[in-house]
Scaffold this active site. Structure first.
Site, PDB file in Angstrom:
ATOM      1  N   PRO A 116       0.794  -1.304  -0.072  1.00  0.00           N
ATOM      2  CA  PRO A 116      -0.011   0.092  -0.093  1.00  0.00           C
ATOM      3  C   PRO A 116       0.832   1.508  -0.028  1.00  0.00           C
ATOM      4  O   PRO A 116       1.533   1.521   0.846  1.00  0.00           O
ATOM      5  CB  PRO A 116      -0.860   0.004   1.208  1.00  0.00           C
ATOM      6  N   VAL A 146       1.859   5.337   0.018  1.00  0.00           N
ATOM      7  CA  VAL A 146       1.598   6.539   0.557  1.00  0.00           C
ATOM      8  C   VAL A 146       2.377   7.387  -0.029  1.00  0.00           C
ATOM      9  O   VAL A 146       3.839   7.115  -0.173  1.00  0.00           O
ATOM     10  CB  VAL A 146       1.534   6.706   1.998  1.00  0.00           C
ATOM     11  N   ASP A 194       5.984   2.332   1.588  1.00  0.00           N
ATOM     12  CA  ASP A 194       5.376   1.286   1.745  1.00  0.00           C
ATOM     13  C   ASP A 194       4.682   1.219   3.557  1.00  0.00           C
ATOM     14  O   ASP A 194       5.195   1.272   4.141  1.00  0.00           O
ATOM     15  CB  ASP A 194       5.986   0.008   2.047  1.00  0.00           C
ATOM     16  N   HIS A 195       3.232   1.665   3.449  1.00  0.00           N
ATOM     17  CA  HIS A 195       2.395   1.842   4.753  1.00  0.00           C
ATOM     18  C   HIS A 195       2.284   0.626   5.559  1.00  0.00           C
ATOM     19  O   HIS A 195       1.639   1.050   6.581  1.00  0.00           O
ATOM     20  CB  HIS A 195       1.165   2.805   4.393  1.00  0.00           C
ATOM     21  N   ARG A 196       2.756  -0.590   5.000  1.00  0.00           N
ATOM     22  CA  ARG A 196       2.483  -1.785   5.876  1.00  0.00           C
ATOM     23  C   ARG A 196       3.463  -1.309   6.907  1.00  0.00           C
ATOM     24  O   ARG A 196       2.852  -2.023   8.143  1.00  0.00           O
ATOM     25  CB  ARG A 196       2.707  -3.094   4.962  1.00  0.00           C
TER      26      ARG A 196
END
Lengths: 377, 456
Positions: free
Chosen positions: B251, B253, B427-429
């Protein structure tokens, strides 16, 4: 940086001396340890050998590109190393080649078409090693150095070393490359050869490239110095100088035949072509390197020397060129005519005796083959 | 007359692309004259001619991907060329499709056969066959067995087949996938392929002639020539796979900040004057790269990998700094190994080598592997910023915009300054907004005042 306890690092040792008798410019020079006089006929013979072997190599490469061979390992640029090493042999010496020793095969009288049939995949090596004193090509990297060492130990036990009879004493040659020098097999062979003082000459063609891996990653020291650690001498020779290679090999073989043990020759050369026809060297090396080594071409320097000293004229080189063309034509023709192997070879050639089981298997296969509308080849 | 069939020049290659013909029709060639340059999966190779004579026909066009075993050039006596069809005598080599569009046993090809796109990923059955072979040879691999009583050939019904249509449509896996992608029901189609199979054309026709974006056709499918189709392969194929995998697993951002880069521009000018940098390119990219390396040290999580299998985040103590490079063949992202350990001069040299190598198309696979953080410089195109996609295996990518004079408020005055936008995707993980923002602010701070590097 010299360490007070351990001494200088090996890479700081002085530059290696390269035995050379003919410079890249075609100047004859002399070396105190390996001075040999060559007759004009011998020199012309080297030129002819190298030119024909180069043509053999170019033609086989083209045949692969035609789709006639599955693979070919090029020797382009290594003609002097191979012809020098091959012509220095006595008839009774025995050679263990890699899969690139087409020049040595040539010197041992192996018909080039026999090399083609191997790379065409219609047989697994069809010359008789005992007839040519030239083993089959070994594809496994470095394995043949162990075969050679074992063979040399056998020769020793047969009493064929150090008798003083020049027609009886024999030496064994192990061919390998710079890449193989990193293999365990090669190092084990060095250990055994040194321990048993085996009559084996380790002939390493350092062509600078183990497929795509440059020589710098094989060794921090010049390769020939590896021998010192194993307890036998090593020498580096200009592998693009057929005269020097011949002279050094001749002396090393004689030394082995006399029972003085193994020796390592590093023939310093360059693989001008690809590793094999499957490889693309432009992906990992610079064309400048290639240009640099082109100036050291083994055939060009000998031709310059021959012409400058009146030992060869236009007619001679034209004759050799015509002979090369004829060789190329014959290779193409006979390659096309090579028969496909028969499935029956499985039952005919693997076992000395055809047992009942084998006969039954063959009959079963024949019945299967007969069930097709179109004959199985 | 001889036909030279494309050989397997590697070991086990199935196809090659025609890069450039070195001869044209009418030329006279000798044995071993180079006739064509081809590119295989492994290398670019020149093919020497096995035959001598006149070039009667080139059977494949530059850019075509050709199957091994397909005739690519016809060489012989010029008279033979005048014959309209080449009647093969001993060898059953079918004439090229351009001359004889359909083999007798085949059903008629669709009306658009002449201009149909050729998907090199599927056998050219019933298609505007590139050259020579109609139905793919491989389809005939099994040898015919002698008939024995009670044994009936199950599927193999030769000739134009009456569609006694089976419940399950006959189609190759690729055609099935195409149908699934396009939402076409295979069983509802009238099969026109060989032996009653549904062909790709059938599916495309049923889908309203819309080809999917991933098909790899070769030439214009539009009769007026207003569309061209380019094959998806090589670098482009890799790029597509990498981007899709990244965009749909991590995901993203994106954040951006516009900074006053005047001090960086001045620093670049000063560095260019220095002797150490005399032989190397100094650019704002260099300063930004260095700024990233310093900021990564303070924000190590940015320089990490999400290990899905192990359910761990791998934080790296080294930086393999990737630089996205536009090359003639597409996007590649080579990286500078251990960039964190390099001095500014070394970094400048490494970046130059990297980009030069990439532009020459000589980047080695090792240079592409193992990247930990990437910079993409869209500023060279005059673009301000964007939302870059993370290079797979990494966690963030910084996009460097164009530097241009803009009005800037300094104190109470509006003055012209050299401004630049920095965009960061992460990577918003595992990287939260705070961490990503801190990193971006650190880089921005260094760009607006490089002297603060002393604080890092």
């Amino acid at each position: 940086m010299s360490d007070p306890v351990f001494g200088p690092a090996p890479e700081r040792a002085p530059d290696p001396e390269l035995v050379q008798l003919l410079t890249p410019e075609g100047e004859r020079v002399h070396h105190p340890g390996f001075d040999v006089d060559f007759t004009p006929d011998e020199l012309r013979g080297f030129y002819r050998d190298m030119t024909l072997v180069r043509r053999l190599d170019v033609e086989a490469t083209a045949l692969q590109r035609h789709g006639e061979l599955g693979l070919w390992a090029q020797l382009l640029g290594q003609e002097a190393a191979q012809i020098g090493a091959g012509r220095a042999l006595a008839p009774q010496d025995f050679v263990f080649p890699t899969y690139r020793e087409h020049g040595v095969a040539w010197c041992r009288g192996v018909d080039p078409v026999r090399l083609l049939s191997l790379f065409r995949g219609v047989d697994q090596g069809s010359w008789d090693p005992a007839e040519h004193n030239f083993a089959l090509y070994t594809i496994v990297i470095g394995a043949q150095t162990l075969h050679a060492t074992g063979y040399a130990m056998g020769v020793q036990r047969d009493g064929l070393v150090g008798t003083g009879d020049p027609d009886r004493d024999m030496a064994v040659v192990a061919h390998f490359g710079d890449g193989a020098s990193s293999q365990g097999d090669v190092n084990e062979a060095f250990v055994f050869a040194a321990s048993y003082n085996a009559p084996v000459v380790f002939f390493c063609q350092n062509n600078q490239w183990a497929i795509s891996e440059p020589f710098e990653r094989q060794s921090r020291i010049p390769l020939y110095r590896r021998a010192h650690g194993f307890g036998f001498p090593g020498v580096r020779v200009d592998g693009n100088d057929v005269l020097a290679t011949y002279a050094v090999m001749k002396a090393a073989l004689q030394r082995a035949r006399e029972g003085q043990g193994p020796i390592l020759i590093e023939a310093y050369t360059y693989r001008m072509g690809a590793h094999t026809t499957t490889d693309d060297p432009t992906r990992y090396r610079l064309s400048e390197d290639l240009e640099h080594w082109k100036l050291k071409d083994p055939i060009a320097r000998l031709e310059v020397y021959l012409r400058r000293n009146g030992m060869a004229d236009e007619a001679f080189t034209a004759d050799v060129a015509a002979e090369a063309d004829a060789l190329g034509e014959r290779m193409r023709r006979e390659c096309h005519a090579l028969p496909d192997p028969s499935p029956h070879d499985l039952w005919d050639l693997v076992h000395a005796e055809k047992t009942a089981e084998l006969a039954a298997q063959q009959a079963e296969y024949d019945a299967h083959a007969a069930s097709f509308e179109e004959a199985l080849s | 007359m001889n036909e030279f069939k494309l050989p397997d020049v590697g070991e086990g290659l199935t196809e090659a692309e025609i890069v450039a013909w070195r001869v044209k029709e009418g030329d006279v060639v000798a044995i071993n004259d180079v006739v064509v340059e081809i590119e295989t999966a492994k290398s670019i190779v020149e093919l020497p001619s096995p035959y001598a004579g006149h070039v009667l026909a080139l059977l494949a066009a530059e850019g075509d991907t050709v199957e091994v075993g397909t005739p690519i050039i016809r060489i012989g006596e010029p008279d033979a060329a005048t014959a309209p069809t080449s009647a093969p005598t001993s060898e059953p080599v079918p004439p090229p499709a351009s001359e004889v569009p359909t083999a007798p046993a085949e059903p008629p090809v669709s009306s658009a056969s002449g201009t149909d796109p050729i998907d090199t990923n599927v056998p050219p059955e019933g298609n505007a066959t590139l050259v020579g072979y109609g139905p793919k040879q491989r389809a005939l691999k099994r040898r015919a067995r002698k008939a024995t009583p009670g044994e009936v050939a199950a599927v193999v019904v030769p000739g134009p087949v009456e569609p006694s249509r089976p419940a399950r449509a006959l189609a190759k896996p690729l055609v099935r996938r195409l149908a699934r992608d396009l939402g076409v029901d295979l069983t509802a189609l009238e099969p026109t392929g060989p032996k009653g199979t549904v062909s790709k054309e059938d599916v495309l026709a049923a889908a309203g002639g819309v080809a999917p974006g991933v098909a790899a056709p070769r030439v214009s499918a539009d009769p007026a020539g207003r569309e061209t189709r380019e094959p998806v392969k090589g670098v482009r194929k890799n790029m597509a796979a990498a981007m899709v995998s990244s965009a749909f697993t991590a995901p993203h951002v994106s954040e951006w900040v516009t900074v006053d880069a005047t001090a960086t521009v001045e620093l670049v000018d000063r560095l260019r004057e220095r002797r150490e940098f005399a032989d190397v390119k100094v650019s704002p990219l260099l300063v930004v790269a260095r700024a990233c390396l310093l900021a990564l040290r303070r924000n190590p999580l940015i320089n990490s990998t999400w290990d899905e299998a192990a359910q761990e985040v791998v934080v790296k103590q080294y930086v393999n700094l990737g630089i996205a490079a536009a090359t003639p063949r597409g996007l590649v992202v080579p990286n500078v190994k251990d960039a964190h350990a390099l001095s500014l001069v070394e970094l400048a040299q490494a970046l130059e080598t990297l980009t030069t190598t990439a532009r020459e198309g000589r980047t080695q696979p090792a240079d592409l592997a193992g990247g930990s953080f990437t910079i993409t410089n869209v500023g060279v195109f005059g673009v301000d910023g964007g939302t870059p996609i993370i290079n797979p295996g990494e966690s963030a990518i910084l996009c460097l915009g164009a530097i241009r004079p803009q009005p800037w408020v300094v104190g109470d005055q509006v003055v012209p300054r050299q401004a630049m936008t920095l965009s960061l995707s992460f990577d918003h993980r595992h990287i939260d907004g705070a961490t990503g923002s801190r990193f971006l602010a650190d880089v921005a701070g260094l760009v607006s005042d490089p002297a603060t590097a002393l604080l890092f």
